[in-house]
Design a protein around this motif. Structure first.
Motif, mmCIF file in Angstrom:
data_model
loop_
_atom_site.group_PDB
_atom_site.id
_atom_site.type_symbol
_atom_site.label_atom_id
_atom_site.label_comp_id
_atom_site.label_asym_id
_atom_site.label_seq_id
_atom_site.Cartn_x
_atom_site.Cartn_y
_atom_site.Cartn_z
ATOM 1 N N VAL A 55 0.841 -1.201 0.000
ATOM 2 C CA VAL A 55 0.000 0.000 0.000
ATOM 3 C C VAL A 55 0.875 1.249 0.000
ATOM 4 N N TYR A 56 1.921 1.276 0.844
ATOM 5 C CA TYR A 56 2.842 2.422 0.852
ATOM 6 C C TYR A 56 3.431 2.650 -0.534
ATOM 7 N N ARG A 57 3.943 1.594 -1.153
ATOM 8 C CA ARG A 57 4.545 1.730 -2.483
ATOM 9 C C ARG A 57 3.519 2.218 -3.507
ATOM 10 N N THR A 58 2.317 1.699 -3.418
ATOM 11 C CA THR A 58 1.277 2.050 -4.389
ATOM 12 C C THR A 58 0.862 3.510 -4.264
ATOM 13 N N VAL A 59 0.597 3.980 -3.056
ATOM 14 C CA VAL A 59 0.179 5.384 -2.925
ATOM 15 C C VAL A 59 1.313 6.326 -3.314
ATOM 16 N N ASN A 60 2.551 5.961 -3.011
ATOM 17 C CA ASN A 60 3.681 6.804 -3.422
ATOM 18 C C ASN A 60 3.817 6.829 -4.941
ATOM 19 N N LEU A 61 3.618 5.697 -5.590
ATOM 20 C CA LEU A 61 3.650 5.640 -7.051
ATOM 21 C C LEU A 61 2.524 6.487 -7.641
ATOM 22 N N PHE A 62 1.327 6.343 -7.101
ATOM 23 C CA PHE A 62 0.192 7.137 -7.589
ATOM 24 C C PHE A 62 0.455 8.633 -7.397
ATOM 25 N N GLU A 63 1.117 8.995 -6.310
ATOM 26 C CA GLU A 63 1.451 10.409 -6.103
ATOM 27 C C GLU A 63 2.458 10.865 -7.161
#
Length: 141
Positions: A55-63
């Motif tokens: 989840v951390y990696r995904t939200v950072n990627l989306f940002e």
């Protein structure tokens, strides 16, 4: 908003793994400003194999892709919201952490006026008000 989070991910050619798809769906459905732990809980309810790190990696990627915006409301936790939501400002109850979204035409006009007076054209802004609820007056008997 012109496209969903999933559609914008696809338009950018992002490989949508099952966990990324679930995180995107959770964010698309969110009416609040969830932090990573909240997003993880909602995603894990759909698929228990989704890790907090994913989840951390995904939200950072989306940002990074401009799909999400990080918000800091003074409680030490990053919160997330769709980067393409209609413009709004935030009032944060510092006692409860409640975040209230609002739009006020007078505030919008005043910000434009201030920018113009200082010789600028306003291209965007963020307004976050931190407040505590007023005590309600006790009714007289």
């Amino acid at each position: 908003m012109t496209a969903t989070i999933l559609q914008r991910c696809e338009a950018q050619g992002l490989r949508l793994t099952a966990p990324r798809r679930i995180v995107a769906e959770v964010l698309e459905e969110a009416s609040d400003h969830p932090d990573v732990e909240t997003i993880h809980a909602r995603a894990a309810a759909r698929d228990a194999s989704i890790s907090l790190a994913t989840v951390y990696r995904t939200v950072n990627l989306f940002e990074e892709l401009g799909i999400l915006e990080r918000r800091e409301f003074g409680d030490g936790r990053a919160r997330w919201e769709d980067a393409e939501r209609d413009h709004h400002d935030h009032l944060i109850d510092v006692q409860t952490g409640e975040v209230i979204e609002f739009v006020d035409p007078e505030i919008e006009a005043l910000q434009e006026k201030i920018a113009a007076r200082l010789g600028f054209e306003l291209k965007g802004h963020r307004l976050e008000l931190f407040a505590v609820r007023r005590r309600r007056p006790e009714t007289e008997s």
